[in-house]
Design an enzyme around this catalytic site. Structure first.
Site, PDB file in Angstrom:
ATOM      1  N   HIS A 135     -13.543 -22.106 -43.281  1.00  0.00           N
ATOM      2  CA  HIS A 135     -14.428 -22.997 -44.038  1.00  0.00           C
ATOM      3  C   HIS A 135     -15.148 -22.233 -45.155  1.00  0.00           C
ATOM      4  O   HIS A 135     -15.086 -22.607 -46.331  1.00  0.00           O
ATOM      5  CB  HIS A 135     -15.444 -23.624 -43.080  1.00  0.00           C
ATOM      6  CG  HIS A 135     -16.436 -24.531 -43.735  1.00  0.00           C
ATOM      7  ND1 HIS A 135     -16.329 -25.890 -43.709  1.00  0.00           N
ATOM      8  CD2 HIS A 135     -17.555 -24.262 -44.463  1.00  0.00           C
ATOM      9  CE1 HIS A 135     -17.333 -26.432 -44.382  1.00  0.00           C
ATOM     10  NE2 HIS A 135     -18.093 -25.453 -44.855  1.00  0.00           N
ATOM     11  N   GLU A 136     -15.805 -21.157 -44.773  1.00  0.00           N
ATOM     12  CA  GLU A 136     -16.586 -20.408 -45.767  1.00  0.00           C
ATOM     13  C   GLU A 136     -15.670 -19.775 -46.809  1.00  0.00           C
ATOM     14  O   GLU A 136     -16.034 -19.641 -47.974  1.00  0.00           O
ATOM     15  CB  GLU A 136     -17.470 -19.356 -45.093  1.00  0.00           C
ATOM     16  CG  GLU A 136     -18.541 -19.939 -44.177  1.00  0.00           C
ATOM     17  CD  GLU A 136     -19.408 -21.007 -44.836  1.00  0.00           C
ATOM     18  OE1 GLU A 136     -19.618 -20.944 -46.069  1.00  0.00           O
ATOM     19  OE2 GLU A 136     -19.850 -21.927 -44.121  1.00  0.00           O
TER      20      GLU A 136
ATOM     21  N   HIS B 172     -15.036 -22.250 -49.538  1.00  0.00           N
ATOM     22  CA  HIS B 172     -16.097 -22.228 -50.556  1.00  0.00           C
ATOM     23  C   HIS B 172     -15.896 -21.027 -51.485  1.00  0.00           C
ATOM     24  O   HIS B 172     -16.057 -21.116 -52.700  1.00  0.00           O
ATOM     25  CB  HIS B 172     -17.469 -22.095 -49.903  1.00  0.00           C
ATOM     26  CG  HIS B 172     -17.984 -23.332 -49.253  1.00  0.00           C
ATOM     27  ND1 HIS B 172     -18.019 -24.543 -49.893  1.00  0.00           N
ATOM     28  CD2 HIS B 172     -18.526 -23.538 -48.015  1.00  0.00           C
ATOM     29  CE1 HIS B 172     -18.561 -25.450 -49.068  1.00  0.00           C
ATOM     30  NE2 HIS B 172     -18.857 -24.864 -47.927  1.00  0.00           N
TER      31      HIS B 172
ATOM     32  N   HIS C 163     -13.378 -21.584 -54.121  1.00  0.00           N
ATOM     33  CA  HIS C 163     -13.916 -22.456 -55.164  1.00  0.00           C
ATOM     34  C   HIS C 163     -14.667 -21.612 -56.203  1.00  0.00           C
ATOM     35  O   HIS C 163     -14.559 -21.844 -57.409  1.00  0.00           O
ATOM     36  CB  HIS C 163     -14.863 -23.468 -54.505  1.00  0.00           C
ATOM     37  CG  HIS C 163     -15.042 -24.759 -55.243  1.00  0.00           C
ATOM     38  ND1 HIS C 163     -15.944 -25.711 -54.829  1.00  0.00           N
ATOM     39  CD2 HIS C 163     -14.469 -25.260 -56.352  1.00  0.00           C
ATOM     40  CE1 HIS C 163     -15.898 -26.745 -55.659  1.00  0.00           C
ATOM     41  NE2 HIS C 163     -15.013 -26.496 -56.590  1.00  0.00           N
TER      42      HIS C 163
HETATM   43 ZN   LIG Z   1     -19.649 -25.707 -46.206  1.00  0.00          ZN
END
Ligand SMILES: [Zn+2]
Length: 705
Positions: free
Chosen positions: A493-494, A497, A500
């Site tokens: 998940h991290e 990010h 991105h």
């Molecule tokens: Zn998040």
């Protein structure tokens, strides 16, 4: 695998020394950084440097702003809007260092610095947003927009800048501007205090187990970690369990001592409500009151209306409508799950009604009975470094990125690792830092941020410096770090990010990377989670840390079959927190907000949706840091909003017949990961998918269809 990087100072040690910046010593935060890729020289930075550097950087930013405002030339896109985006680079740089240190390696003195700086920072930001002469220039450019020949990204920068100023109060009259500034200052302090209180509450509680009877059911690794924690806390010979997640959740799952599970969960649920100096109830009540006052000043009926106008959702009705659509099937599913567990309790002759402190434990038992699965069985296949290597391989297969660990970059703690992120052609895309283990000086949870964002300076792309922080299971003396499934997903998940931030090709810093609507920002992170437990990824990378053998195919299959397991619970505890957040922030009556009793309000909110006793809301208000100590007020719903997008986006990979389909991966990179906030989110999504997102894939994934 390399050992600990060399030549790094642990910031806590150098802070403890607190060598004053005497005459003749220049503040390293304000000097040019002659380091690899211009990375922050953490080894040279000391606590005493931070406050003066922040003050100097704000003054520098003020001078840059004054030069834009007082420019005798008529306002243009270049001399006003672009110039504003370029201004404040020193402050971004110093602020980023301060932020990573305060988040991961804080101390009483650093927290004191944060408290002193908070009103100054709030005043500094407001002085810019409320500067009438500056806004007049922005407004002039905005009104002339149609005649300026701007491209899409420039239009977006202009719109976003104008919106930020109007939302910041630039169009208010003087009395209201003064009041707004005072509100913002107080809110900044309250947010800081809320977070500090949660950190202190989490660290101060300990469940001390003095004899082996208290360890009943616990796996050896957890017992050993508890013994090490006890030794560190000066309680050798006993075992200490804490409210940090790597201790709390495994204890609730595995302990057969119902009394101790109750003790631990009650301690967790009562954080911030002890009537002492760490009590957060008055802090959150005042926060709600001030947020409402600010929203009304700015012309919105509630804080939620104010926040949501700037997000994909648009208004509270759209949020409640999504929550309501999910709530009924999720609650029905959770009740079935509870009945299954109650049957097990009864079959064991337990003689009690399932309570919140039983849920994790009996869920594990049902999972074991039904799927022959438990955490202890899978953890040995998820050694942290192997998971990271698998993650790197996934990203290589999707986008051709490769990773190279480097040992010449200074870090804020010896446990931090640093990697170059290389594009397909070998060019340097980004530098990525990871800091994965819990420390008392680190705040809980996991997050991504940047030490430097990327933007374009003519043809030159600034290399972003991005980091991930986690609080994952530590290695012990005998075992490496063996992660839970939840921790594996969190790492992915991290990193989503981080991608991105790292893949951004935006021209302007304001639009770059994760600078997007909050209910869109979780799309890249959540979509990457889809690969974490993909059967093909497991087959390649999930190897037993001792034997090196791959995870047996039938275990992989059991994991797949169990993927809907406990989804009722997970959806319900999350949705309940989302409702609570929305209920707090849709209050419209100032008198009610000023006099509300937090506990009664929370009980009414959870009662209205019919939350069952056997499930605790994921965060109770006094430690709901996302919304009272962070940036997710009227925004906790964002995770499920983005999950609609992420499930629909991942369906595009599945529909192609290959979850590593190069064409789909490239489209996702070009239209989403590289674009940041360069266009409105729905426009980006449609460019990727060719249509609007649908809710079907989310319902299917959670087994709620
Ligand atoms: Zn998040």
């Amino acid at each position: 695998m390399k050992g600990i990087v060399t030549a790094m100072a642990c910031i806590n040690l150098s802070l403890a020394g607190a060598a004053a910046a005497g005459p003749g010593r220049d503040n390293p935060l304000l000097l040019a950084w002659d380091t690899p890729e211009g990375t922050p020289p953490f080894a040279r930075i000391e606590l005493v440097d931070i406050e003066p550097a922040m003050v100097a950087a704000m003054a520098e930013h003020d001078r840059e702003i004054a030069a834009i405002r007082d420019n005798p030339e008529p306002p243009t896109f270049a001399n006003t809007i672009e110039a504003l985006d370029r201004a404040g680079s020193l402050l971004s740089r110093v602020g980023a260092v301060f932020s990573v240190l305060n988040g991961t390696s804080t101390s009483d003195s650093l927290q004191a610095v944060a408290r002193r700086l908070s009103p100054l920072r709030s005043r500094h930001a407001d002085a810019i947003l409320l500067d009438q002469a500056l806004f007049a220039r922005i407004d002039a450019v905005h009104r002339a927009q149609a005649d300026l020949g701007l491209d899409g990204e420039q239009v977006r920068l202009l719109d976003e800048t104008w919106r930020e100023f109007t939302r910041g109060g630039a169009a208010l009259d003087e009395a209201d501007r003064v009041r707004l500034q005072a509100i913002n200052e107080e809110l900044a302090m309250l947010g800081l205090q809320f977070g500090e209180n949660v950190l202190k509450e989490t660290s101060r509680y300990e469940l001390v187990v003095a004899d082996e009877a208290g360890l009943s059911g616990l796996p050896p690794a957890l017992v050993q970690a508890a013994a090490e924690a006890a030794a560190q806390r000066g309680r050798p010979g006993s075992w200490v369990f804490t409210l940090h997640r790597p201790s709390l959740i495994p204890f609730l799952e595995s302990s057969t001592r119902r009394d101790l599970r109750e003790q631990l969960l009650r301690a967790y649920l009562s954080m911030g409500s002890h009537g002492d100096e760490l009590d957060n109830r008055a802090v959150l009540r005042r926060t709600v009151e001030l947020r409402l006052e600010r929203a009304r000043l700015l012309g919105f009926p509630s804080h939620a209306h104010y926040v949501l106008a700037d997000n994909m959702a648009g208004n509270p009705g759209a949020v409640y409508s999504l929550l309501d659509r999910l709530w009924a099937p999720a609650l029905a599913r959770a009740k079935t799950e509870a009945a299954d567990m109650q049957a097990l309790v009864d079959a064991e002759g337990g003689g009690f009604t399932l309570a919140a402190w039983d849920w994790w434990h009996y869920a594990e038992k049902v999972k074991k009975a039904r799927f022959d699965l438990d955490e202890g069985l899978v953890r040995p296949y998820f050694e942290l470094e192997a998971v990271r290597a698998g993650l790197f391989d996934v990203v290589r297969r999707l986008w051709g990125l490769t990773f190279r660990e480097r040992d010449d970059v200074q870090v804020w703690h010896p446990e931090v690792k640093v990697y170059d992120v290389l594009d397909q052609d070998g060019s340097l895309l980004a530098v990525w830092y990871s800091d994965y283990f819990p420390r008392e000086s680190k705040r809980g949870g996991a997050w991504m941020s940047s030490l430097r964002k990327t933007w374009r300076d003519g043809d030159r792309r600034v290399v972003p410096l991005v980091y991930n922080v986690g609080n994952f299971t530590r290695p012990t003396a005998d075992t490496p770090a063996l992660l839970s499934l939840d921790e594996v997903r969190t790492m992915y998940h991290e990193f989503g990010h981080a991608l991105h931030g790292m893949l951004s090709q935006c021209r302007y810093e304001k639009l770059s990377g994760t600078s997007v609507a909050r209910d869109f920002v979780e799309l890249p992170s959540q979509v990457l989670e889809n690969w974490a437990l993909d059967p093909d990824v497991l087959a390649r990378h999930a190897r037993h840390w001792q034997t090196g053998r791959p995870m047996p195919a039938e275990l992989v299959e059991r994991l797949q079959r169990a993927r809907h397991f406990n989804q009722g619970f997970e959806t319900v505890e999350y949705l309940a927190a989302s409702y609570l957040d929305m209920d707090w922030h849709t209050l419209e009556d100032p008198a009610q907000a000023a006099n509300v009793d937090p506990e009664a309000f929370e009980a009414a909110s959870l009662g209205r949706i019919g939350l069952i006793d056997a499930i605790a809301v994921r965060y109770r208000s006094p430690y709901f840091r996302h919304v009272f100590g962070g940036g997710y007020s009227a925004g906790y719903y964002s995770y499920v909003w983005a999950e609609v997008l992420d499930a629909d986006a991942f369906a595009a990979f599945q529909e192609s017949g290959d979850v590593f389909d190069p064409a789909t991966a490239t489209a996702f990179r070009r239209h989403i990961l590289e674009r940041g906030g360069a266009a409105p989110p729905m426009e980006l999504y449609r460019a990727f998918r060719g249509r609007d997102p649908g809710i079907g894939p989310l319902l299917e994934r959670r087994g709620l269809d």
